[in-house]
Design a protein around this motif. Structure first.
Motif, short mmCIF file in Angstrom:
data_model
loop_
_atom_site.label_atom_id
_atom_site.label_comp_id
_atom_site.label_asym_id
_atom_site.label_seq_id
_atom_site.Cartn_x
_atom_site.Cartn_y
_atom_site.Cartn_z
N PRO B 296 -60.05 30.73 -14.95
CA PRO B 296 -58.79 31.16 -14.35
C PRO B 296 -58.96 31.39 -12.85
CG PRO B 296 -59.55 32.73 -16.00
CD PRO B 296 -60.61 31.72 -15.85
N ARG B 297 -57.96 31.00 -12.11
CA ARG B 297 -58.07 31.12 -10.66
C ARG B 297 -57.76 32.54 -10.17
NH1 ARG B 297 -61.05 28.02 -10.52
NH2 ARG B 297 -60.82 25.81 -10.79
N ASP B 298 -56.85 33.21 -10.88
CA ASP B 298 -56.35 34.46 -10.32
C ASP B 298 -56.70 35.69 -11.15
OD1 ASP B 298 -54.90 33.53 -12.39
OD2 ASP B 298 -52.95 34.12 -11.61
N LYS B 299 -57.47 35.51 -12.19
CA LYS B 299 -57.79 36.69 -13.00
C LYS B 299 -59.30 36.84 -13.12
CE LYS B 299 -53.71 36.72 -15.92
NZ LYS B 299 -53.21 35.35 -15.80
N GLN B 300 -59.70 38.08 -13.22
CA GLN B 300 -61.12 38.34 -13.40
C GLN B 300 -61.31 39.25 -14.60
OE1 GLN B 300 -62.60 39.88 -9.72
NE2 GLN B 300 -63.21 37.83 -9.08
N ILE B 301 -62.50 39.15 -15.16
CA ILE B 301 -62.81 40.03 -16.27
C ILE B 301 -63.05 41.43 -15.71
CG2 ILE B 301 -64.69 40.60 -17.86
CD1 ILE B 301 -64.83 37.65 -18.54
N MET B 302 -62.44 42.42 -16.35
CA MET B 302 -62.66 43.81 -15.94
C MET B 302 -63.62 44.44 -16.93
SD MET B 302 -60.35 44.18 -13.44
CE MET B 302 -59.54 45.74 -13.32
N PRO B 303 -64.89 44.51 -16.61
CA PRO B 303 -65.86 45.01 -17.58
C PRO B 303 -65.59 46.46 -17.97
CG PRO B 303 -66.94 44.15 -15.60
CD PRO B 303 -65.49 44.23 -15.30
N SER B 304 -66.08 46.81 -19.13
CA SER B 304 -65.96 48.20 -19.59
C SER B 304 -66.72 49.13 -18.67
CB SER B 304 -66.51 48.32 -21.01
OG SER B 304 -65.61 47.77 -21.92
N GLN B 305 -66.26 50.37 -18.66
CA GLN B 305 -66.94 51.39 -17.87
C GLN B 305 -67.27 52.56 -18.78
OE1 GLN B 305 -63.96 52.07 -14.91
NE2 GLN B 305 -64.50 50.25 -13.74
N VAL B 306 -68.35 53.24 -18.45
CA VAL B 306 -68.77 54.38 -19.27
C VAL B 306 -68.52 55.67 -18.48
CG1 VAL B 306 -70.73 55.50 -20.43
CG2 VAL B 306 -70.55 53.00 -20.39
N ASP B 307 -67.87 56.61 -19.13
CA ASP B 307 -67.69 57.94 -18.53
C ASP B 307 -68.87 58.78 -19.02
OD1 ASP B 307 -67.04 60.47 -17.80
OD2 ASP B 307 -64.94 60.37 -18.48
N VAL B 344 -73.11 49.61 -19.42
CA VAL B 344 -72.53 48.28 -19.66
C VAL B 344 -73.14 47.27 -18.70
CG1 VAL B 344 -70.39 46.93 -19.60
CG2 VAL B 344 -70.35 49.28 -20.45
N ASP B 345 -73.57 46.15 -19.26
CA ASP B 345 -74.04 45.04 -18.42
C ASP B 345 -72.81 44.22 -18.02
OD1 ASP B 345 -75.03 42.72 -17.33
OD2 ASP B 345 -76.65 42.49 -18.79
N GLU B 346 -72.42 44.35 -16.79
CA GLU B 346 -71.16 43.74 -16.35
C GLU B 346 -71.19 42.21 -16.37
OE1 GLU B 346 -69.88 45.43 -12.68
OE2 GLU B 346 -69.60 47.41 -13.58
N ASP B 347 -72.38 41.65 -16.34
CA ASP B 347 -72.47 40.19 -16.37
C ASP B 347 -72.25 39.64 -17.78
OD1 ASP B 347 -73.00 40.05 -13.70
OD2 ASP B 347 -75.17 40.22 -13.97
N VAL B 348 -72.39 40.50 -18.77
CA VAL B 348 -72.30 40.06 -20.16
C VAL B 348 -70.99 40.50 -20.80
CG1 VAL B 348 -73.47 40.14 -22.39
CG2 VAL B 348 -74.83 40.13 -20.31
#
Lengths: 190, 525
Positions: B296-307, B344-348
């Protein structure tokens, strides 16, 4: 159970389709024959020596310096082939390899309608090619060229539909013979 | 229709994949209608390819016992003459290899249509391209082993292609145009490759699946039994033909060709080797570069985040993540909560959100889709729609059911993957007076994020963290897994559930806040 039966049957049909594409008959039988020339010979080696310039000598370690540098290479040949009097090949066959020291090989094909054809082939060393390439002459090369094998074939070959008449060297590598022009793949009378 | 702004971020799908989906979806839907979603071979395409590959190994071992590199064709004739075994085992070997190609192509189509070619999936895509190459190479060496007309053609045309490489002092295709038979050493090398290349395939498979947890390497038992039965039946009933032996002095004419492996041979015979090599190089470059151009040109994956203030180190998200994107690491700042914390490994991470629903204290998840965000969105949904006690809210997976339309007595609440919906949402909706909650999921066999319906079922009915609390009336919750092509069945099931709910006693809406979710802190490494 009915669902299982339907699924098994469907899978059978799909797998049958896969198998079908795995054995689909394509192409068509050739209505022509081929005259194929394919042989390889080690030819005759010649030494090409030339005097080294002072600059070239300077690049060589002192204990290895000499007046002339020599390389060994295989004599180039000329292939001349005609079918029914019409020239189909007339070209230089130069040895393979970066240093020109690998064997000479010939590989050419001609599609022909079935029937007998008169084939004439001459495969002989061609010093002029060497002269042209290295820009010098050497009397020793004449002797090498005289020693080098020369191959000729003058024969009527029966071209058959779907078959290849192969012109190649005999087992001993001494002369050109035709394979496959007869009913089997044994050399025809030659 | 519920405002999509409150639902999970839409799955970023490349434009190319959307176009491809239009072509592929009808086939997928047709097979779903014919087979039912549980049996649809497209859903198991990758696993079926592995199954047929294993069938190749087993049948190949038998054939190996009778194969001779000294007299290759004669030995295959001998195998073919074994009416009770060799003939159908050879057919099985042949047909299974074709089935590997077909299922692999289906798998590629499926992944392309699902947009799984880029980002964290790039490794799987590229290794997949090389796997296809290895499978083809293995097949070609197998064809050459037989040394019939077809094997000869594959060898000769392949050699003509290789001759373009500037590494041979003379064309290797010359070896195939002589009057002599091929030397034993050639068949030895070919046999060696035919045995060694599958080892490369096995290694490639490991790499291919290295970014998924619990890869499904084999189909369900029933699907395997069916595939095995059908393959055997066709092999016995319709044995593979044995073509005439290779004749180096014959022009190959019309012949039964394995178009699934030797599809390129007719092309090779018609066009110059350089043009043919250009087609291969172009095709390879196109496929291997797909992660760059098919994204996709205009969207990116938003990786999970840990609190980390909420993470109790329970490891549930680490265990549930379908992509092994979460690791448990030692806290840099000690905490009473736990020794370890999720990372979270943001690349995966593919941002599936499944971790959101695995975390009882709601401390992990993609931005705006962690459990707490989901709860806020659900509260907004209730405020906007004021659902009644005789209504059912359908929490629908938009990956499969984006086009689902609200029905009478039904409010549609589009979510991302059903496995990413926190069970607190169900509890909240019921607490606010909704008659029932229907979880409309994709079929477990074709979950976009692999394990959504599985985890949902375990969380709702089998107390897997973060489980649906015992205080919730689970008879008001139903899970239905349907493919998009099974819309009618899904609607019928939802209607039945609505009727059932309508007969139930009225529930009084409770507008008090949900109890703070909790779980047992558990520091596992």
């Amino acid at each position: 159970m009915k669902r299982v039966m339907v699924n098994v049957l469907l899978s059978g049909v799909l797998f049958f389709g896969v198998a079908f594409f795995g054995r689909k008959a394509i192409g068509r039988d050739a209505d022509h024959g081929l005259l194929r020339m394919a042989w390889r010979t080690s030819g005759e080696k010649v030494r090409i020596c030339k005097e080294l310039s002072a600059e070239e000598k300077a690049k060589i370690p002192i204990h290895m310096r000499r007046d002339a540098g020599c390389v060994s290479r295989v004599l180039p040949y000329r292939l001349h082939a005609s079918v029914d009097g019409k020239v189909i090949e007339d070209r230089a066959i130069v040895p393979a390899g970066i240093h020109g020291d690998r064997p000479l090989y010939v590989q050419a094909e001609l599609a022909r309608a079935p029937g007998p054809v008169a084939v004439h082939i001459d495969f002989a060393p061609d010093l002029s090619l060497l002269h042209e390439e290295v820009g010098m002459r050497d009397p020793a090369w004449e002797a090498s060229a005289a020693r080098a094998p020369r191959f000729t074939l003058d024969k009527t070959v029966d071209i058959k539909a779907g078959r290849i008449a192969l012109v190649a060297l005999d087992k001993a590598g001494k002369e050109l013979v035709v394979y496959g022009a007869g009913p089997s793949s044994t050399p025809s009378a030659d | 229709m519920y405002s999509p702004r409150l639902s999970h971020q839409p799955k970023p799908l490349p434009a190319g994949s959307r176009a491809f989906q239009k072509i592929f979806a009808p086939l997928d839907n047709l097979l779903t209608r014919l087979y039912g979603s549980r049996w649809n071979p497209v859903h198991y395409s990758g696993a079926l390819a592995v199954f047929f590959f294993l069938a190749l190994l087993v049948s190949g071992l038998y054939l190996f016992l009778f194969y001779s590199i000294g007299t290759p064709y004669k030995s295959v004739v001998g195998i073919q003459e074994q009416v009770w075994a060799g003939r159908w085992v050879r057919a099985l070997h042949r047909y299974a290899s074709d089935a590997v190609i077909v299922t692999t192509v289906l798998h590629v189509f499926k992944m392309t249509a699902a947009g799984k070619s880029w980002g964290p999936r790039a490794l799987a895509w590229i290794t997949g391209v090389f796997l296809v190459g290895l499978i083809l190479l293995t097949g070609w060496t197998g064809m050459i082993m037989v040394w019939d007309v077809q094997g000869y053609l594959v060898a000769y045309e392949g050699a003509r292609l290789l001759d373009l490489l500037p590494i041979f002092s003379q064309p290797i295709s010359r070896s195939f145009i002589q009057q002599d038979t091929m030397p034993t050493s050639f068949f030895f090398m070919n046999l060696f490759l035919h045995v060694a290349l599958p080892l490369g395939v096995a290694f490639g498979m490991w790499l291919h699946t290295s970014r998924v947890a619990r890869p499904r390497l084999l189909p369900e038992r029933d699907a395997m039994l069916t595939a095995a039965f059908v393959a055997l039946a066709v092999s016995i009933a319709w044995p593979a033909p044995l073509l005439p032996g290779a004749d180096l002095l014959a022009i190959p004419g019309r012949l039964a060709t394995d178009m699934l492996f030797a599809f390129w041979v007719p092309v090779s015979r018609e066009i110059p080797p350089l043009a043919h090599a250009g087609l291969w190089a172009g095709g390879f470059a196109l496929l291997v570069s797909a992660p760059w151009w098919l994204r996709p040109r205009d969207k990116q994956i938003m990786p999970s985040q840990v609190d980390i203030e909420r993470c109790t180190g329970c490891t549930q998200c680490y265990e549930d993540c379908p992509y092994d994107a979460i690791q448990m690491v030692k806290r840099t700042v000690p905490s009473k909560l736990s020794e370890f914390v999720a990372q979270v490994d943001e690349d995966v991470c593919v941002s599936c959100g499944i971790c959101s629903a695995s975390c009882a204290p709601m401390g992990v998840g993609p931005p705006l889709y962690d459990g707490r965000s989901q709860l806020r969105q659900a509260e907004a949904f209730v405020a906007e729609h004021a659902p009644r006690h005789d209504q059912v809210v359908v929490l629908g997976c938009t990956n499969e059911h984006a086009k689902f339309q609200a029905q009478d007595g039904v409010l549609f609440y589009p979510t991302g993957c059903s496995g990413a919906v926190h069970t607190s949402i169900i509890e909240l909706l019921l607490k606010r007076g909704v008659g029932g909650v229907y979880m409309l999921t994709c079929p477990p066999s074709s979950c976009t994020y692999r394990e959504g319906p599985k985890w949902l079922e375990l969380r709702v009915h089998h107390d897997r963290e973060a489980e649906l609390h015992a205080r919730v009336d689970k008879t008001r919750v139903k899970i239905g897994g349907f493919a998009a092509a099974e819309r009618a069945a899904a609607v019928a099931d939802i209607r039945a559930f609505v009727s059932e709910i309508a007969k139930r006693a009225t529930v009084t809406p409770d507008m008090s806040p949900l109890a703070e979710p909790e779980c047992e802190p558990e520091a596992k490494s």
